[in-house]
Scaffold this motif. Structure first.
Motif, PDB file in Angstrom:
ATOM      1  N   GLY A 134       0.777  -1.226   0.000  1.00  0.00           N
ATOM      2  CA  GLY A 134       0.000   0.000   0.000  1.00  0.00           C
ATOM      3  C   GLY A 134       0.812   1.280   0.000  1.00  0.00           C
ATOM      4  O   GLY A 134       0.250   2.374   0.160  1.00  0.00           O
ATOM      5  N   LYS A 135       2.124   1.157  -0.172  1.00  0.00           N
ATOM      6  CA  LYS A 135       2.979   2.353  -0.132  1.00  0.00           C
ATOM      7  C   LYS A 135       3.793   2.483  -1.410  1.00  0.00           C
ATOM      8  O   LYS A 135       3.871   1.563  -2.217  1.00  0.00           O
ATOM      9  N   ALA A 136       4.426   3.625  -1.565  1.00  0.00           N
ATOM     10  CA  ALA A 136       5.272   3.863  -2.731  1.00  0.00           C
ATOM     11  C   ALA A 136       6.616   3.140  -2.580  1.00  0.00           C
ATOM     12  O   ALA A 136       7.049   2.811  -1.466  1.00  0.00           O
ATOM     13  N   ARG A 137       7.244   2.918  -3.702  1.00  0.00           N
ATOM     14  CA  ARG A 137       8.560   2.299  -3.675  1.00  0.00           C
ATOM     15  C   ARG A 137       9.566   3.273  -3.052  1.00  0.00           C
ATOM     16  O   ARG A 137       9.516   4.480  -3.311  1.00  0.00           O
ATOM     17  N   GLU A 138      10.494   2.731  -2.258  1.00  0.00           N
ATOM     18  CA  GLU A 138      11.439   3.579  -1.540  1.00  0.00           C
ATOM     19  C   GLU A 138      12.859   3.038  -1.659  1.00  0.00           C
ATOM     20  O   GLU A 138      13.079   1.824  -1.817  1.00  0.00           O
ATOM     21  N   PHE A 139      13.799   3.937  -1.560  1.00  0.00           N
ATOM     22  CA  PHE A 139      15.211   3.585  -1.628  1.00  0.00           C
ATOM     23  C   PHE A 139      15.641   2.825  -0.387  1.00  0.00           C
ATOM     24  O   PHE A 139      15.219   3.142   0.726  1.00  0.00           O
ATOM     25  N   VAL A 140      16.507   1.826  -0.589  1.00  0.00           N
ATOM     26  CA  VAL A 140      17.058   1.062   0.526  1.00  0.00           C
ATOM     27  C   VAL A 140      18.577   1.229   0.594  1.00  0.00           C
ATOM     28  O   VAL A 140      19.129   1.589   1.635  1.00  0.00           O
ATOM     29  N   ALA A 141      19.260   0.961  -0.527  1.00  0.00           N
ATOM     30  CA  ALA A 141      20.728   1.014  -0.509  1.00  0.00           C
ATOM     31  C   ALA A 141      21.255   1.024  -1.940  1.00  0.00           C
ATOM     32  O   ALA A 141      20.548   0.639  -2.875  1.00  0.00           O
ATOM     33  N   TYR A 142      22.498   1.473  -2.091  1.00  0.00           N
ATOM     34  CA  TYR A 142      23.169   1.312  -3.372  1.00  0.00           C
ATOM     35  C   TYR A 142      24.665   1.236  -3.163  1.00  0.00           C
ATOM     36  O   TYR A 142      25.205   1.640  -2.128  1.00  0.00           O
ATOM     37  N   ARG A 143      25.317   0.673  -4.197  1.00  0.00           N
ATOM     38  CA  ARG A 143      26.774   0.636  -4.235  1.00  0.00           C
ATOM     39  C   ARG A 143      27.220   1.052  -5.623  1.00  0.00           C
ATOM     40  O   ARG A 143      26.545   0.811  -6.613  1.00  0.00           O
ATOM     41  N   THR A 144      28.402   1.686  -5.684  1.00  0.00           N
ATOM     42  CA  THR A 144      28.999   2.030  -6.959  1.00  0.00           C
ATOM     43  C   THR A 144      30.423   1.458  -6.997  1.00  0.00           C
ATOM     44  O   THR A 144      30.921   0.963  -5.997  1.00  0.00           O
ATOM     45  N   TRP A 145      31.048   1.575  -8.178  1.00  0.00           N
ATOM     46  CA  TRP A 145      32.432   1.152  -8.304  1.00  0.00           C
ATOM     47  C   TRP A 145      33.401   2.195  -7.732  1.00  0.00           C
ATOM     48  O   TRP A 145      34.586   1.945  -7.592  1.00  0.00           O
ATOM     49  N   ILE A 146      32.845   3.348  -7.410  1.00  0.00           N
ATOM     50  CA  ILE A 146      33.703   4.457  -6.984  1.00  0.00           C
ATOM     51  C   ILE A 146      34.145   4.284  -5.543  1.00  0.00           C
ATOM     52  O   ILE A 146      35.288   4.550  -5.185  1.00  0.00           O
ATOM     53  N   TYR A 147      33.227   3.845  -4.719  1.00  0.00           N
ATOM     54  CA  TYR A 147      33.542   3.668  -3.316  1.00  0.00           C
ATOM     55  C   TYR A 147      33.326   2.216  -2.923  1.00  0.00           C
ATOM     56  O   TYR A 147      32.393   1.569  -3.387  1.00  0.00           O
ATOM     57  N   GLU A 148      34.154   1.729  -2.059  1.00  0.00           N
ATOM     58  CA  GLU A 148      34.007   0.361  -1.588  1.00  0.00           C
ATOM     59  C   GLU A 148      33.147   0.296  -0.334  1.00  0.00           C
ATOM     60  O   GLU A 148      33.456  -0.368   0.629  1.00  0.00           O
ATOM     61  N   ARG A 196      21.741  -2.409   9.823  1.00  0.00           N
ATOM     62  CA  ARG A 196      21.089  -3.724   9.716  1.00  0.00           C
ATOM     63  C   ARG A 196      21.291  -4.380   8.360  1.00  0.00           C
ATOM     64  O   ARG A 196      21.383  -5.602   8.276  1.00  0.00           O
ATOM     65  N   PHE A 197      21.353  -3.581   7.303  1.00  0.00           N
ATOM     66  CA  PHE A 197      21.465  -4.103   5.947  1.00  0.00           C
ATOM     67  C   PHE A 197      22.868  -3.821   5.406  1.00  0.00           C
ATOM     68  O   PHE A 197      23.464  -2.792   5.708  1.00  0.00           O
ATOM     69  N   THR A 198      23.342  -4.745   4.570  1.00  0.00           N
ATOM     70  CA  THR A 198      24.631  -4.566   3.922  1.00  0.00           C
ATOM     71  C   THR A 198      24.508  -4.925   2.448  1.00  0.00           C
ATOM     72  O   THR A 198      24.089  -6.037   2.116  1.00  0.00           O
ATOM     73  N   ALA A 199      24.872  -3.975   1.593  1.00  0.00           N
ATOM     74  CA  ALA A 199      24.889  -4.211   0.148  1.00  0.00           C
ATOM     75  C   ALA A 199      26.302  -4.599  -0.265  1.00  0.00           C
ATOM     76  O   ALA A 199      27.265  -3.951   0.137  1.00  0.00           O
ATOM     77  N   SER A 200      26.407  -5.647  -1.052  1.00  0.00           N
ATOM     78  CA  SER A 200      27.725  -6.099  -1.500  1.00  0.00           C
ATOM     79  C   SER A 200      27.606  -6.631  -2.923  1.00  0.00           C
ATOM     80  O   SER A 200      26.505  -6.732  -3.472  1.00  0.00           O
ATOM     81  N   ARG A 201      28.752  -6.951  -3.505  1.00  0.00           N
ATOM     82  CA  ARG A 201      28.717  -7.509  -4.854  1.00  0.00           C
ATOM     83  C   ARG A 201      29.837  -8.512  -5.020  1.00  0.00           C
ATOM     84  O   ARG A 201      30.871  -8.427  -4.363  1.00  0.00           O
TER      85      ARG A 201
END
Length: 125
Positions: free
Chosen positions: A42-56, A67-72
């Motif tokens: 029932g809600k709009a989509r919202e940002f959670v996390a992102y990663r780029t190649w620029i910063y590790e 609580r959350f960790t984005a990795s690749r």
């Protein structure tokens, strides 16, 4: 054309953990901005996390910090979202997204050209 396929969603009890995966094809995750968004019921989509190649390191919404960790994994062309200490408020469809240009913030949906189909995460109390 980048194609993204999420997996790893499911039902978990409050306090538990899940790891979402997003397999990319047609593009190199090490050279893309890889984001995670979610859409609660029932809600709009919202940002959670992102990663780029620029910063590790990742950039996180306040709701995800600590609580959350984005990795690749470049070898697998896959990005992950490790989610710990889940609460019912984390219940949502989670989407992986890829952007070709890092805007400096990359927290808006418009910053991403490619989207996965989404995976449902349900946290029971």
């Amino acid at each position: 054309q980048v194609q993204l396929v999420e997996s790893g969603g499911g039902l978990v009890q409050a306090g538990g953990s899940l790891r979402l995966s997003c397999l990319a094809s047609g593009g190199n995750v090490s050279r893309l901005v890889m984001g995670w968004f979610r859409q609660p019921p029932g809600k709009a989509r919202e940002f959670v996390a992102y990663r780029t190649w620029i910063y590790e390191f990742g950039v996180y919404a306040d709701s995800a910090k600590g609580r959350f960790t984005a990795s690749r994994d470049d070898a697998k062309n896959t990005v992950y979202l490790q989610m710990n200490e889940l609460t019912p408020d984390d219940t949502a469809v989670y989407y992986c997204a890829a952007g070709e240009v890092w805007t400096g913030t990359s927290i808006r949906e418009d910053d991403y050209e490619y989207w996965g189909q989404g995976t449902q995460v349900t946290v029971s109390s």
